[in-house]
Design an enzyme around this catalytic site. Structure first.
Site, PDB file in Angstrom:
ATOM      1  N   SER A  87     -35.190 -80.704-143.769  1.00  0.00           N
ATOM      2  CA  SER A  87     -34.499 -80.004-142.690  1.00  0.00           C
ATOM      3  C   SER A  87     -34.018 -81.041-141.697  1.00  0.00           C
ATOM      4  O   SER A  87     -34.320 -82.225-141.835  1.00  0.00           O
ATOM      5  CB  SER A  87     -35.458 -79.046-141.991  1.00  0.00           C
ATOM      6  N   LYS A  88     -33.290 -80.579-140.701  1.00  0.00           N
ATOM      7  CA  LYS A  88     -32.757 -81.514-139.699  1.00  0.00           C
ATOM      8  C   LYS A  88     -33.868 -82.360-139.087  1.00  0.00           C
ATOM      9  O   LYS A  88     -33.649 -83.507-138.715  1.00  0.00           O
ATOM     10  CB  LYS A  88     -32.037 -80.746-138.602  1.00  0.00           C
TER      11      LYS A  88
END
Ligand code: GLU
Length: 444
Positions: free
Chosen positions: A211-212
Site C-alpha cells: 500500500s502507499k
C-alpha cells in the site's frame, strides 16, 4: 480451443498502481504466448470517482511498459448494451426491479435491480488455487444495478467479458470472493464461464498488502525515479511467477516465450526494492552510452566528459535519479574546476615531513605528462602507483599521503572517485592544470 482473449480492466479511480501493472503484464504475456488478443477495458462506471487524469495515467503507463493492446474500450460507452441485457433478464424474470428505501437518504425511495439468486453452492476451478466452492445462499437476491441504465460492477464485468469474448480472467486474488456472484450472473445471461487465474497478493517488506504506506505504489513514480520500463516489466513478471529455471533477466519477448499459468505461485509475492534496483542496474548497464544519456535525461556542462563518465555511472548508479545525483554531487568536480583549501590539501601530510605534499604533487607531473591520451583508470594506476610507492618508501605517511592530496587536488571534494579514474576522465591537460593550481596554493 478458441483463440485466447485476455483483458486488463482498470478502474480510473486512482493512479496506475503497481499491482494493476503486474496483472496487466500477466494478461499480456499469456495472450501473446498463446497467440491470442489482449484488451484494455477502462471500467469507468463509477462516475463520481472516475477521473480523466487517472485514465490517462493508466493508459500512458500501459503504453510506457510496452503492453500494447489489440483494442481499448470504455465501459461507460457500453451502457446501452448493459441496459438491453438487464431488461432481458427482467423480462425473463431472472432479475427484478425493486423499489426500496434509500440507505443514504432517509425517507427517499430508490430503484434497484436484483438478481434472483437460485441460492446454491458454486464451484469454480482456479488455475492457481484449484477448485474453490462458495455457498451463495447468504448473498440473497443481490443488487446488480442501481437502475436499468446504471449497472453495478459485477454485472458490467460479466456482460463485457461475454461480449468481448474474454476466455481467461487473470486478476488479483482480492477478486476471488467476487467470482461466485459473477458466475451466477453469467449463468443468468447465458455467458460462457471463462478460465480463472487469481494472482497472489503483492506483499510489502512487513508482509502486509502493498500500500502507499509501504512506499511508492504508482508506476509513474518508479519511472520518474529513473527505473527503466524494461526493468520494471522484468521485475514485475517475477512477482508471483517463476520461469522454472534460474534466469533472472528477461526482455518482454523472452517473458512472452517463457510465460505459463503453471508458473504462477499461490503464496504472496514479496516486494523487494533491492531486487528491483539490481534488475534496473542490469538493464541500465545494457544500454549503449548514447541511450544511457538520453533515456536517463542526463545533462552536464561538458558533453565529452559526460560521455567519459558513463562507465562510472553504470558502475555506481542503480537508478537514473542516482545517476543524476552523482553528476550534480560527487562527480560535479569533473565539470567545474575545484575550489581548493590549503588545510585539506595537506590534511594527510606527516608532521615529520613538512612540504612533502608539494614535492609529491610536483613529482607526479612528469609521469602524468608522459601518459598517452585516452587511457583507462587501470593503466593510469599502473603508471602512477610506483611514484606513490616511492614516496611511501621515504617513510611516514604511506601512499595515502600522496594519493589523498592528488585526489583532492583534482576533485576539491572529500568524497569523489579515486584519482586514477579522475585522471582518465579529465585527460592530461586538465589534470596538469588542476595540479599546478594545487602546487601554487601550497607555495603561496
Ligand atoms: N475493475 C476491477 C479493478 O479495478 C477489475 C475487474 C476484473 O478484473 O474483473 O479491480
Amino acid at each position: 480451443m478458441n483463440k485466447v482473449v485476455t483483458r486488463i480492466a482498470p478502474s480510473p479511480t486512482g493512479r496506475f498502481h503497481i499491482g494493476t501493472a503486474r496483472t496487466a503484464l500477466f494478461n499480456y504475456l499469456f495472450a501473446r504466448h498463446m497467440g491470442g488478443s489482449f484488451l484494455i477495458r477502462v471500467e469507468d462506471t463509477d462516475r463520481e470517482r472516475s477521473k480523466p487524469e487517472f485514465e490517462k495515467d493508466i493508459l500512458d503507463g500501459l503504453a510506457g511498459l510496452g503492453l500494447v493492446a489489440d483494442e481499448t474500450v470504455r465501459q461507460s460507452e457500453r451502457v446501452d448494451r448493459h441496459t438491453e441485457l438487464l431488461k432481458e433478464l427482467v423480462g425473463r424474470d431472472l432479475a427484478y426491479v425493486s423499489h426500496e428505501e434509500s440507505k443514504t437518504e432517509a425517507g427517499k425511495t430508490v430503484e434497484v435491480v436484483r438478481l434472483r439468486n437460485p441460492g446454491r453452492e458454486v464451484t469454480f476451478h482456479d488455475e492457481v488455487r484449484g477448485d474453490i466452492t462458495f455457498d451463495t445462499t447468504e448473498l440473497g437476491d443481490f443488487v446488480i444495478a442501481r437502475s436499468l441504465t446504471d449497472p453495478l460492477y459485477h454485472f458490467a464485468v460479466v456482460a463485457d467479458d461475454m461480449d468481448m469474448g474474454v476466455t481467461h480472467v487473470i486478476r488479483g486474488e482480492d477478486h476471488i470472493s467476487n467470482t461466485p456472484r459473477q458466475i451466477l450472473i453469467q449463468e443468468a445471461i447465458g455467458a460462457p464461464r471463462p478460465v480463472y487465474a487469481h494472482l497472489p497478493l503483492i506483499l510489502d517488506e512487513k508482509r502486509a498488502k502493498l500500500s502507499k504506506r509501504s512506499g511508492a505504489t504508482s508506476v509513474q513514480d518508479y519511472l520518474d525515479e529513473g527505473i527503466l520500463p524494461e526493468a520494471l516489466v522484468n521485475y514485475l513478471a517475477l512477482l508471483g511467477w517463476n520461469p522454472g529455471d534460474t534466469r533472472e533477466y528477461f526482455t518482454l519477448q523472452e517473458l512472452v516465450d517463457a510465460f505459463s499459468l503453471e508458473g504462477i505461485q499461490k503464496s504472496g509475492a514479496a516486494w523487494d526494492r533491492e531486487k528491483l534496483l539490481s534488475v534496473n542496474q542490469h538493464w541500465m548497464r545494457e544500454l549503449t552510452t548514447d541511450a544511457f544519456i538520453t533515456r536517463g535525461n542526463l545533462t552536464a556542462p561538458d558533453e565529452k566528459l559526460l560521455i567519459e563518465s558513463v562507465p562510472l555511472l553504470k558502475e555506481r548508479a542503480r537508478t537514473f535519479s542516482e545517476a543524476r545525483e552523482l553528476l550534480s554531487g560527487e562527480l560535479s568536480c569533473l565539470f567545474t574546476k575545484p575550489e581548493l583549501h590549503r588545510e585539506l590539501l595537506v590534511a594527510k601530510e606527516p608532521t615529520e615531513r613538512p612540504g612533502m605534499t608539494e614535492t609529491a604533487l610536483e613529482s607526479l607531473q612528469e609521469p602524468i605528462k608522459s601518459l598517452p591520451e585516452g587511457i583507462s583508470a587501470e593503466v593510469v594506476k599502473e603508471s602512477l602507483m610506483p611514484f606513490a610507492d616511492a614516496e611511501e618508501a621515504k617513510g611516514k605517511g604511506g601512499r595515502g599521503a600522496v594519493l589523498w592530496p592528488l585526489r583532492y587536488a583534482l576533485s576539491g571534494r572529500e568524497r569523489s572517485p579515486d584519482p586514477f579514474t579522475l585522471i582518465a576522465i579529465l585527460g592530461k591537460e586538465e589534470t596538469l592544470s588542476r595540479l599546478e593550481k594545487a602546487v601554487a596554493i601550497l607555495e603561496g
